[in-house]
Design a protein around this motif. Structure first.
Motif, PDB file in Angstrom:
ATOM      1  N   SER A  35      -4.414   4.409  10.406  1.00  0.00           N
ATOM      2  CA  SER A  35      -3.476   3.776  10.861  1.00  0.00           C
ATOM      3  C   SER A  35      -3.631   4.408  12.537  1.00  0.00           C
ATOM      4  O   SER A  35      -3.847   5.467  12.646  1.00  0.00           O
ATOM      5  N   ARG A  39      -1.351  -6.655   8.900  1.00  0.00           N
ATOM      6  CA  ARG A  39      -1.758  -5.358   9.142  1.00  0.00           C
ATOM      7  C   ARG A  39      -1.284  -4.874  10.396  1.00  0.00           C
ATOM      8  O   ARG A  39      -1.088  -3.367  10.425  1.00  0.00           O
ATOM      9  N   ASP A  50      -2.188  -0.832  10.804  1.00  0.00           N
ATOM     10  CA  ASP A  50      -2.377  -0.402   9.586  1.00  0.00           C
ATOM     11  C   ASP A  50      -3.588  -0.935   8.742  1.00  0.00           C
ATOM     12  O   ASP A  50      -4.102  -2.100   9.244  1.00  0.00           O
ATOM     13  N   SER A  51      -4.211  -0.425   7.630  1.00  0.00           N
ATOM     14  CA  SER A  51      -5.286  -0.810   7.120  1.00  0.00           C
ATOM     15  C   SER A  51      -6.381  -1.424   8.161  1.00  0.00           C
ATOM     16  O   SER A  51      -7.030  -2.309   7.867  1.00  0.00           O
ATOM     17  N   LYS A  90      -9.936  -1.636   9.907  1.00  0.00           N
ATOM     18  CA  LYS A  90     -11.086  -2.297   9.639  1.00  0.00           C
ATOM     19  C   LYS A  90     -12.236  -1.859  10.781  1.00  0.00           C
ATOM     20  O   LYS A  90     -11.903  -1.850  12.070  1.00  0.00           O
ATOM     21  N   ASP A 117     -12.142  -3.819  13.752  1.00  0.00           N
ATOM     22  CA  ASP A 117     -10.847  -3.835  14.641  1.00  0.00           C
ATOM     23  C   ASP A 117     -11.433  -2.921  15.803  1.00  0.00           C
ATOM     24  O   ASP A 117     -10.647  -2.698  17.046  1.00  0.00           O
TER      25      ASP A 117
END
Length: 116
Positions: free
Chosen positions: A17, A66, A83-84, A86, A89
């Motif tokens: 995060s 997310r 959050d979460s 990848k 991103d």
């Protein structure tokens, strides 16, 4: 005069995060919709999250669930809780008015790198 300064990026592992901040000079958060944009290497810049002056939000489909956009008009500050995360991103993240930008408002952005 409006100046936007983004911060909070960094290098994180997938699933981690980050919380980005956008601090504005002036008082543009009092009445304007704002958004977070990102641009990955070799990709077009895209709007990923928008928040209206009244607090309504909208998100790019790939980040729904997310990312959370928020704003504090009294502090002329906007946030993006991610959050979460990848690897996809990974990008430089910018803030600006949304959905129509003001080209004079672009700041330096903040780099987000997500490793797998």
């Amino acid at each position: 005069q409006v100046q936007l300064v983004e911060s909070g990026g960094g290098l994180v592992q997938a699933g981690g995060s980050l919380r980005l901040s956008c601090i504005a000079s002036g008082t543009i958060f009092n009445r304007n919709a704002m958004g977070w944009y990102r641009q990955a290497p070799g990709k077009q810049r895209e709007l990923v999250a928008l928040i209206t002056s009244g607090g309504g939000t909208n998100y790019k489909d790939s980040v729904k669930g997310r990312f959370t956009i928020s704003r504090d008009n009294a502090k002329n500050t906007m946030y993006l809780q991610m959050d979460s995360l990848k690897p996809e991103d990974t990008a430089v993240y910018y803030c600006n008015r949304a959905p129509i930008v003001n080209t004079s408002y672009w700041g330096q952005g903040t780099q987000v790198t997500v490793s797998s």
